[in-house]
Design a protein around this motif. Structure first.
Motif, PDB file in Angstrom:
ATOM      1  N   VAL A 116      37.985  34.653  23.100  1.00  0.00           N
ATOM      2  CA  VAL A 116      38.118  33.822  24.296  1.00  0.00           C
ATOM      3  C   VAL A 116      39.131  34.513  25.197  1.00  0.00           C
ATOM      4  O   VAL A 116      40.251  34.821  24.765  1.00  0.00           O
ATOM      5  CB  VAL A 116      38.600  32.397  23.952  1.00  0.00           C
ATOM      6  N   LEU A 117      38.710  34.788  26.432  1.00  0.00           N
ATOM      7  CA  LEU A 117      39.592  35.403  27.429  1.00  0.00           C
ATOM      8  C   LEU A 117      39.994  34.335  28.430  1.00  0.00           C
ATOM      9  O   LEU A 117      39.144  33.548  28.872  1.00  0.00           O
ATOM     10  CB  LEU A 117      38.877  36.536  28.161  1.00  0.00           C
ATOM     11  N   GLU A 118      41.265  34.325  28.794  1.00  0.00           N
ATOM     12  CA  GLU A 118      41.768  33.323  29.743  1.00  0.00           C
ATOM     13  C   GLU A 118      42.439  34.032  30.911  1.00  0.00           C
ATOM     14  O   GLU A 118      43.158  35.017  30.714  1.00  0.00           O
ATOM     15  CB  GLU A 118      42.776  32.412  29.029  1.00  0.00           C
ATOM     16  N   GLY A 119      42.211  33.507  32.105  1.00  0.00           N
ATOM     17  CA  GLY A 119      42.867  34.072  33.281  1.00  0.00           C
ATOM     18  C   GLY A 119      42.236  33.564  34.559  1.00  0.00           C
ATOM     19  O   GLY A 119      41.260  32.810  34.540  1.00  0.00           O
ATOM     20  N   GLU A 120      42.820  33.995  35.661  1.00  0.00           N
ATOM     21  CA  GLU A 120      42.336  33.662  37.000  1.00  0.00           C
ATOM     22  C   GLU A 120      40.893  34.155  37.149  1.00  0.00           C
ATOM     23  O   GLU A 120      40.626  35.345  36.923  1.00  0.00           O
ATOM     24  CB  GLU A 120      43.285  34.392  37.965  1.00  0.00           C
ATOM     25  N   ASP A 121      39.964  33.256  37.456  1.00  0.00           N
ATOM     26  CA  ASP A 121      38.580  33.647  37.734  1.00  0.00           C
ATOM     27  C   ASP A 121      37.973  34.466  36.575  1.00  0.00           C
ATOM     28  O   ASP A 121      37.245  35.440  36.788  1.00  0.00           O
ATOM     29  CB  ASP A 121      38.575  34.474  39.036  1.00  0.00           C
ATOM     30  N   ALA A 122      38.300  34.048  35.348  1.00  0.00           N
ATOM     31  CA  ALA A 122      37.994  34.872  34.163  1.00  0.00           C
ATOM     32  C   ALA A 122      36.499  35.170  34.003  1.00  0.00           C
ATOM     33  O   ALA A 122      36.138  36.267  33.551  1.00  0.00           O
ATOM     34  CB  ALA A 122      38.514  34.173  32.906  1.00  0.00           C
ATOM     35  N   ILE A 123      35.633  34.225  34.356  1.00  0.00           N
ATOM     36  CA  ILE A 123      34.195  34.413  34.097  1.00  0.00           C
ATOM     37  C   ILE A 123      33.644  35.558  34.959  1.00  0.00           C
ATOM     38  O   ILE A 123      33.042  36.507  34.445  1.00  0.00           O
ATOM     39  CB  ILE A 123      33.425  33.098  34.338  1.00  0.00           C
ATOM     40  N   ALA A 124      33.876  35.487  36.267  1.00  0.00           N
ATOM     41  CA  ALA A 124      33.378  36.534  37.164  1.00  0.00           C
ATOM     42  C   ALA A 124      34.127  37.844  36.940  1.00  0.00           C
ATOM     43  O   ALA A 124      33.531  38.934  36.990  1.00  0.00           O
ATOM     44  CB  ALA A 124      33.511  36.089  38.621  1.00  0.00           C
ATOM     45  N   LYS A 125      35.431  37.747  36.681  1.00  0.00           N
ATOM     46  CA  LYS A 125      36.217  38.967  36.467  1.00  0.00           C
ATOM     47  C   LYS A 125      35.695  39.740  35.257  1.00  0.00           C
ATOM     48  O   LYS A 125      35.512  40.956  35.310  1.00  0.00           O
ATOM     49  CB  LYS A 125      37.697  38.606  36.275  1.00  0.00           C
ATOM     50  N   ASN A 126      35.395  39.016  34.175  1.00  0.00           N
ATOM     51  CA  ASN A 126      34.863  39.692  32.981  1.00  0.00           C
ATOM     52  C   ASN A 126      33.506  40.315  33.267  1.00  0.00           C
ATOM     53  O   ASN A 126      33.231  41.446  32.855  1.00  0.00           O
ATOM     54  CB  ASN A 126      34.778  38.699  31.816  1.00  0.00           C
ATOM     55  N   ARG A 127      32.647  39.607  33.992  1.00  0.00           N
ATOM     56  CA  ARG A 127      31.316  40.159  34.308  1.00  0.00           C
ATOM     57  C   ARG A 127      31.463  41.434  35.150  1.00  0.00           C
ATOM     58  O   ARG A 127      30.683  42.377  34.997  1.00  0.00           O
ATOM     59  CB  ARG A 127      30.464  39.122  35.058  1.00  0.00           C
ATOM     60  N   GLU A 128      32.451  41.453  36.048  1.00  0.00           N
ATOM     61  CA  GLU A 128      32.691  42.669  36.842  1.00  0.00           C
ATOM     62  C   GLU A 128      33.155  43.823  35.966  1.00  0.00           C
ATOM     63  O   GLU A 128      32.709  44.962  36.128  1.00  0.00           O
ATOM     64  CB  GLU A 128      33.770  42.403  37.898  1.00  0.00           C
ATOM     65  N   LEU A 129      34.072  43.527  35.045  1.00  0.00           N
ATOM     66  CA  LEU A 129      34.558  44.581  34.144  1.00  0.00           C
ATOM     67  C   LEU A 129      33.419  45.111  33.276  1.00  0.00           C
ATOM     68  O   LEU A 129      33.377  46.301  32.953  1.00  0.00           O
ATOM     69  CB  LEU A 129      35.671  44.038  33.241  1.00  0.00           C
ATOM     70  N   MET A 130      32.479  44.228  32.871  1.00  0.00           N
ATOM     71  CA  MET A 130      31.368  44.616  32.004  1.00  0.00           C
ATOM     72  C   MET A 130      30.376  45.538  32.705  1.00  0.00           C
ATOM     73  O   MET A 130      29.872  46.479  32.108  1.00  0.00           O
ATOM     74  CB  MET A 130      30.600  43.361  31.542  1.00  0.00           C
ATOM     75  N   GLY A 131      30.034  45.238  33.951  1.00  0.00           N
ATOM     76  CA  GLY A 131      28.994  45.975  34.669  1.00  0.00           C
ATOM     77  C   GLY A 131      27.611  45.408  34.389  1.00  0.00           C
ATOM     78  O   GLY A 131      27.447  44.486  33.594  1.00  0.00           O
ATOM     79  N   ALA A 132      26.598  45.984  35.026  1.00  0.00           N
ATOM     80  CA  ALA A 132      25.225  45.468  34.951  1.00  0.00           C
ATOM     81  C   ALA A 132      24.688  45.500  33.522  1.00  0.00           C
ATOM     82  O   ALA A 132      25.093  46.336  32.716  1.00  0.00           O
ATOM     83  CB  ALA A 132      24.320  46.283  35.865  1.00  0.00           C
ATOM     84  N   THR A 133      23.737  44.583  33.237  1.00  0.00           N
ATOM     85  CA  THR A 133      23.127  44.460  31.906  1.00  0.00           C
ATOM     86  C   THR A 133      22.595  45.806  31.415  1.00  0.00           C
ATOM     87  O   THR A 133      22.784  46.163  30.252  1.00  0.00           O
ATOM     88  CB  THR A 133      21.969  43.439  31.959  1.00  0.00           C
ATOM     89  N   ASN A 134      21.904  46.528  32.313  1.00  0.00           N
ATOM     90  CA  ASN A 134      21.391  47.856  31.974  1.00  0.00           C
ATOM     91  C   ASN A 134      22.471  48.902  32.283  1.00  0.00           C
ATOM     92  O   ASN A 134      22.807  49.110  33.446  1.00  0.00           O
ATOM     93  CB  ASN A 134      20.129  48.146  32.791  1.00  0.00           C
ATOM     94  N   PRO A 135      23.011  49.544  31.265  1.00  0.00           N
ATOM     95  CA  PRO A 135      24.104  50.500  31.490  1.00  0.00           C
ATOM     96  C   PRO A 135      23.757  51.582  32.509  1.00  0.00           C
ATOM     97  O   PRO A 135      24.636  52.098  33.192  1.00  0.00           O
ATOM     98  CB  PRO A 135      24.341  51.123  30.112  1.00  0.00           C
ATOM     99  N   LYS A 136      22.460  51.897  32.618  1.00  0.00           N
ATOM    100  CA  LYS A 136      22.049  52.930  33.588  1.00  0.00           C
ATOM    101  C   LYS A 136      22.266  52.454  35.023  1.00  0.00           C
ATOM    102  O   LYS A 136      22.332  53.257  35.958  1.00  0.00           O
ATOM    103  CB  LYS A 136      20.583  53.307  33.361  1.00  0.00           C
ATOM    104  N   GLU A 137      22.368  51.144  35.207  1.00  0.00           N
ATOM    105  CA  GLU A 137      22.609  50.586  36.548  1.00  0.00           C
ATOM    106  C   GLU A 137      24.040  50.089  36.708  1.00  0.00           C
ATOM    107  O   GLU A 137      24.402  49.551  37.757  1.00  0.00           O
ATOM    108  CB  GLU A 137      21.635  49.418  36.794  1.00  0.00           C
ATOM    109  N   ALA A 138      24.846  50.239  35.679  1.00  0.00           N
ATOM    110  CA  ALA A 138      26.217  49.713  35.721  1.00  0.00           C
ATOM    111  C   ALA A 138      27.110  50.632  36.565  1.00  0.00           C
ATOM    112  O   ALA A 138      27.003  51.857  36.490  1.00  0.00           O
ATOM    113  CB  ALA A 138      26.769  49.589  34.305  1.00  0.00           C
ATOM    114  N   ALA A 139      27.977  50.018  37.366  1.00  0.00           N
ATOM    115  CA  ALA A 139      28.860  50.789  38.251  1.00  0.00           C
ATOM    116  C   ALA A 139      29.796  51.677  37.427  1.00  0.00           C
ATOM    117  O   ALA A 139      30.218  51.294  36.326  1.00  0.00           O
ATOM    118  CB  ALA A 139      29.669  49.830  39.122  1.00  0.00           C
ATOM    119  N   PRO A 140      30.118  52.863  37.952  1.00  0.00           N
ATOM    120  CA  PRO A 140      31.041  53.754  37.251  1.00  0.00           C
ATOM    121  C   PRO A 140      32.359  53.045  36.945  1.00  0.00           C
ATOM    122  O   PRO A 140      32.852  52.267  37.757  1.00  0.00           O
ATOM    123  CB  PRO A 140      31.280  54.901  38.262  1.00  0.00           C
ATOM    124  N   GLY A 141      32.888  53.314  35.778  1.00  0.00           N
ATOM    125  CA  GLY A 141      34.167  52.715  35.408  1.00  0.00           C
ATOM    126  C   GLY A 141      34.047  51.365  34.734  1.00  0.00           C
ATOM    127  O   GLY A 141      35.041  50.825  34.246  1.00  0.00           O
TER     128      GLY A 141
END
Ligand code: RTP
Ligand code: MG
Length: 141
Positions: free
Chosen positions: A76-101
């Motif tokens: 469980v991760l806790e923080g400001e705007d944790a749901i969207a922030k985690n999805r941003e850190l994860m990147g797109a479902t398909n790694p080939k389309e995921a943003a660099p970094g």
């Protein structure tokens, strides 16, 4: 934006790569706190119930097979705007389309074995956290 909680899973491929620490480090550097964590080997029922929304999809059997192929680390991760922030850190479902970094760009190669899961809405986060953790297993600072 208020403080939120989200469920993160480090999937079997990333555990097998010995990348648990590097992935959790990214959450911490982004000001997400780990307030609960455990390592588990999911069985078909537990993995299938978790991904019940995808039960009718053609990839469901492979998804359950992959999620039960080795241990996972649920947190469980806790923080400001944790749901969207985690999805941003994860990147797109398909790694080939995921943003660099992003985690998936750096640690995953295929859409099936894509390193991490993160809740996609407040409703999913609530269900998914309760699916893995009792209230007494969550330790806010
Ligand atoms: P997750 O739930 O694991 O965080 O991933 P997600 O939200 O980015 O993607 P979702 O649509 O919820 O799909 C769950 C998992 O199913 C696999 N998948 N395969 N072959 C396909 O078209 C396909 N689509 C999805 C992925 O492993 C995805 O993480
Ligand atoms: Mg999803």
């Amino acid at each position: 934006m208020a403080t939120q909680r989200t469920l993160s899973i480090i999937k079997p491929d990333a555990v097998a790569k010995n990348a648990i620490g590097e992935i959790i480090s990214r959450f911490e550097k982004a000001d997400l706190q780990v307030v609960a964590a455990k390592m588990l080997k999911l069985d078909d029922d537990k993995a299938g119930g978790f991904y019940a929304e995808h039960k009718e999809r053609p990839f469901f059997k492979d998804l359950v097979g992959f999620m039960t192929s080795g241990p996972v680390v649920v947190q469980v991760l806790e923080g400001e705007d944790a749901i969207a922030k985690n999805r941003e850190l994860m990147g797109a479902t398909n790694p080939k389309e995921a943003a660099p970094g992003t985690i998936r760009a750096d640690f995953a190669e295929t859409i099936d074995a894509n390193a991490v899961h993160g809740s996609d809405s407040p409703e999913s986060a609530e269900r998914e956290i309760a699916y893995f953790f009792g209230a007494d297993e969550i330790c806010p600072r």
